[in-house]
Write an enzyme that holds these catalytic residues in place. Structure first.
Site, mmCIF file in Angstrom:
data_model
loop_
_atom_site.group_PDB
_atom_site.id
_atom_site.type_symbol
_atom_site.label_atom_id
_atom_site.label_comp_id
_atom_site.label_asym_id
_atom_site.label_seq_id
_atom_site.Cartn_x
_atom_site.Cartn_y
_atom_site.Cartn_z
ATOM 1 N N SER A 1 1.347 -1.214 0.381
ATOM 2 C CA SER A 1 -0.232 -0.010 0.087
ATOM 3 C C SER A 1 0.746 1.433 -0.016
ATOM 4 O O SER A 1 0.469 2.427 -0.890
ATOM 5 C CB SER A 1 -0.857 -0.027 1.052
ATOM 6 O OG SER A 1 -0.133 -0.392 2.466
ATOM 7 N N GLU B 1 3.635 1.679 -1.300
ATOM 8 C CA GLU B 1 4.338 2.535 -2.823
ATOM 9 C C GLU B 1 3.170 2.624 -3.943
ATOM 10 O O GLU B 1 3.410 3.155 -5.227
ATOM 11 C CB GLU B 1 5.066 1.024 -2.717
ATOM 12 C CG GLU B 1 6.150 0.932 -2.279
ATOM 13 C CD GLU B 1 5.589 -0.097 -0.886
ATOM 14 O OE1 GLU B 1 5.981 0.616 0.115
ATOM 15 O OE2 GLU B 1 5.322 -0.881 -0.890
ATOM 16 N N GLY C 1 28.624 -15.477 0.452
ATOM 17 C CA GLY C 1 28.111 -16.579 1.230
ATOM 18 C C GLY C 1 27.130 -17.002 1.863
ATOM 19 O O GLY C 1 27.362 -17.975 2.879
#
Ligand SMILES: Cc1ncc(C[n+]2csc(CCOP(=O)(O)OP(=O)(O)O)c2C)c(N)n1
Length: 538
Positions: free
Chosen positions: A30, A32, A399
Site C-alpha cells: 500500500s 508504494e 556466502g
C-alpha cells in the site's frame, strides 16, 4: 502547478528513464501504490514473490549489465526480508538503487500500520548511502544521488525511503548529470609496481571479482603472458577473471591462510588484482604470504586497501591500473612455468557431482552463463567445469545462500536470450525457490540444475573442521523439486542414473524457457528417501 513543475512521480520517472533504469524489481504494498499511477509503458515491473528474491534478481541483472538496477520494496518488512540480499549486493559490489515505501508524513508521529521507524538506518551498514528526504520535492534529487553513489567505485547498493504522500507533490524537473565513476591509481605507485614485478624471478598473479567487474579480462591475460606469471583465482571469488584452461592458470586458492601460503610458496612477488588479501573462511595463524615474497594489490575499494594485512595497496580501477603497468617497459624474458595437470576423466558408472560437472561442461552451449550456489560441489566444478569466456560465471561474494537462483533469473533477463545454467544445491535453492515463478512468467531460458544430495553437505563436511562427527538439522529428506517447479510453471525432470543425465541436460540447455533438472547424486539418494527418476520431463 506551474509549467516548470512536475509531480514528484513524473520527475522521478523522467529521471529513471534518463538514467536507463526502466526495469523496476520489486514487491509492492500500500505504501508504494501511488508511485505506480499511470505506470509508463516504456517501463517494466519485475515481480519477485518475496523481497530477498526481488533484490537478488536485481543484483544479477545489474552485475550482467554493469549498470545500477532499480528496486522498490515495501516499507520496513520488505526491507527486512531483503536484508540478506542487500548484504550480498554490498559484498558483490553491485550497484543498486533500492527504494522503499514509507507511511504518509502526516501520520508518522502516530506510529501507523506499516510504517518504518528510522527507515534510513534500517539497511545500514550494508548500503553506501541512505536517506529519507526531508521534503517531498527532494525525492528526485535523492534518487539521483543514490544512483551516482551506487555507480561510483566501489559500487554497491544505496537506499531511499519515500513517504507514500510524496508522489503527488510537486517538484522541479531534474536533469541527469555526468558524474565520474572510476579512480585511476597513483601513476608513481603503479610504475613502481611494474618495476618490482619486472625484477621478480617468480611472480604470480591472484585474480578476484574486480577484474571481471572492471572488464580487465584481456589486460590480465596480457600482463600474465608478459611475465610468464601463474594466475590463481582468489579464494571464493564471485566472478571468473581468467580463462581456466590457459597454460598459466594455476587453480583456485583455498580460503585458509596456511593453505594459501602453501599454494603460493616459491613465488617472490604477488600481484593481487581486484581481490582482497585474502578472503578467509576459517581462522589461521602465521604469515599471510610466503616468506620473502612482496605483494602489490590493485583494488577499487579503499576499505579493502586499508585492511589488507601485508603489501602495497593501490586504489584504482583494475583495468586502468593494469594498463598503466603494461605501459611500462617489459621484463627480461622468463621461462614458462609448468602447466596444470589435467583432471582424470570421470566414467559414467557413478552419478557424482564430479560426473555431473563434467557432463555440464561437455553439453553446455557456447556463451552460456554459469551461476553457482552449490557449496560442497564447488570443488568439483573447479575441476570439471572450467570457465573459459569472460563474464560467464557468477556466484555471491557474501556466502549468504538464496542469491544464486534469483540472480540467475536477473542475469537471464539482462542477457536477452543467452542460456543461463544455475547449478544449485538442494538446500540453497530453497532459500529463494519463488524465483522459479519469476523465471516462468518471464519465460527466461534458465536451466536450473539441482544437485540433490539430500543434505546441507557443506555443513556436514565443515563439522569435521570443528571435530564434530554428527550434526542436527542438516538432512533434507522428502523435498520434491519437480513438484516445486511444476507448481510454479517450470517444466522439470528428475535424474538418478548416469545413463539419463545427458538427455535431460541437453533438453534443458536447448530449451528457450526455464527447465529444472533435479539430479539425485549417488549414495545420499537413499538417505534422503528420494524417488528414482528417469530423466523424462514430468
Ligand atoms: C543464509 C544462509 N544460511 C545458512 C548458511 C549456512 N550454510 C552454508 S552451506 C549450507 C548448506 C547448503 O546446502 P546445499 O545447497 O544443499 O549444498 P551442499 O552443502 O549440500 O553442497 C548452509 C546451510 C548460509 N551460508 N547462508
Amino acid at each position: 502547478m506551474s509549467p516548470a513543475q512536475l509531480t514528484v512521480r513524473e520527475a522521478v520517472f523522467d529521471l529513471l528513464r534518463a538514467l536507463r533504469m526502466t526495469t523496476v524489481f520489486g514487491n509492492p504494498g500500500s505504501t508504494e501504490l501511488p508511485m505506480y499511477r499511470d505506470f509508463p509503458s516504456d517501463f517494466r515491473y519485475v515481480l519477485g514473490l518475496q523481497e530477498s528474491v526481488a533484490v537478488a534478481m536485481a543484483d544479477g541483472y545489474a552485475a550482467a549489465t554493469g549498470s545500477a538496477a532499480f528496486v522498490n520494496l515495501h516499507s520496513a518488512t520488505g526491507v527486512g526480508h531483503a536484508l540478506g540480499s542487500i548484504f550480498t549486493a554490498y559484498r558483490n559490489q553491485t550497484p543498486l538503487v533500492i527504494t522503499a515505501g514509507q507511511q504518509a508524513r502526516s501520520i508518522l508521529p502516530f506510529e501507523p500500520f506499516l510504517y518504518s521507524d528510522q527507515a534510513a538506518n534500517l539497511p545500514k551498514p550494508y548500503v553506501k548511502w541512505s536517506c529519507e528526504p526531508a521534503r517531498a520535492q527532494d525525492v528526485p534529487a535523492a534518487i539521483a544521488r543514490a544512483f551516482y553513489a551506487a555507480m561510483q567505485q566501489p559500487c554497491g547498493p544505496t537506499f531511499v525511503s519515500i513517504p507514500v504522500d510524496d508522489w503527488e507533490q510537486t517538484s522541479a524537473p531534474l536533469q541527469p548529470r555526468e558524474v565520474s565513476r572510476t579512480v585511476c591509481g597513483d601513476p608513481a605507485l603503479l610504475a613502481r609496481a611494474a618495476e618490482a614485478m619486472n625484477r621478480a624471478r617468480h611472480p604470480v598473479i591472484v585474480v578476484g571479482a574486480g577484474v571481471a567487474r572492471d572488464g580487465a579480462w584481456q589486460e590480465t591475460i596480457e600482463l600474465a603472458e608478459r611475465h610468464q606469471a601463474r594466475v590463481w583465482a582468489s579464494p571464493k571469488s564471485a566472478r571468473n577473471s581468467f580463462p581456466e584452461q590457459h597454460r598459466l592458470f594455476a587453480g583456485f586458492l583455498p580460503a585458509e591462510r596456511a593453505r594459501i601460503v602453501a599454494c603460493l610458496r616459491g613465488c617472490d612477488f604477488i600481484l593481487a588484482l581486484g581481490a582482497p588479501v585474502f578472503a578467509y573462511h576459517v581462522e589461521g595463524t602465521g604469515p599471510h604470504i610466503p616468506e620473502g615474497a612482496a605483494l602489490v594489490q590493485l583494488v577499487d575499494d579503499p576499505a579493502m586497501a586499508a585492511w589488507a594485512p601485508v603489501g602495497v595497496s593501490i586504489v584504482t580501477n583494475v583495468k586502468l591500473g593494469i594498463r598503466a603497468m603494461l605501459s611500462q617497459p617489459p621484463p627480461r624474458p622468463r621461462p614458462a612455468p609448468d602447466p596444470r595437470i589435467p583432471a582424470k576423466r570421470q566414467l559414467p558408472d557413478r552419478l557424482t557431482e564430479h560426473y555431473l560437472m563434467q557432463q555440464i561442461a561437455a553439453l553446455r552451449p557456447a556463451g552460456s552463463v554459469i551461476v553457482e550456489e552449490a557449496p560442497s560441489s564447488r570443488p568439483a566444478m573447479h575441476t570439471y567445469l572450467p570457465i573459459l569466456e569472460p563474464d560467464t560465471f557468477y556466484t555471491c561474494a557474501s556466502g549468504g545462500l538464496g542469491h544464486g537462483l534469483p540472480a540467475a533469473v536477473g542475469i537471464a533477463l539482462a542477457r536477452n536470450g543467452s542460456k543461463v545454467i544455475a547449478i544449485l544445491g538442494d538446500g540453497s535453492s530453497m532459500y529463494s525457490i519463488q524465483g522459479l515463478w519469476s523465471a516462468a512468467e518471464l519465460r527466461l531460458p534458465v536451466a536450473f540444475v539441482i544437485v540433490r544430495n539430500g543434505s546441507y553437505r557443506a555443513l556436514d563436511d565443515f563439522g569435521e573442521h570443528f571435530g564434530l562427527t554428527r550434526l542436527p538439522g542438516t538432512a533434507l529428506p522428502h523435498l520434491d523439486f519437480c513438484a516445486l517447479a511444476r507448481g510454479q510453471g517450470v517444466t522439470a525432470c528428475r535424474v538418478a542414473r548416469c545413463a539419463d543425465l545427458d538427455q535431460a541436460l541437453a533438453t534443458a540447455f536447448a530449451a528457450s524457457e526455464p527447465v529444472l533438472v533435479e539430479v539425485a547424486i549417488e549414495d545420499v539418494a537413499s538417505r534422503a528417501q528420494m524417488p528414482l527418476g528417469n530423466g523424462k520431463p514430468t
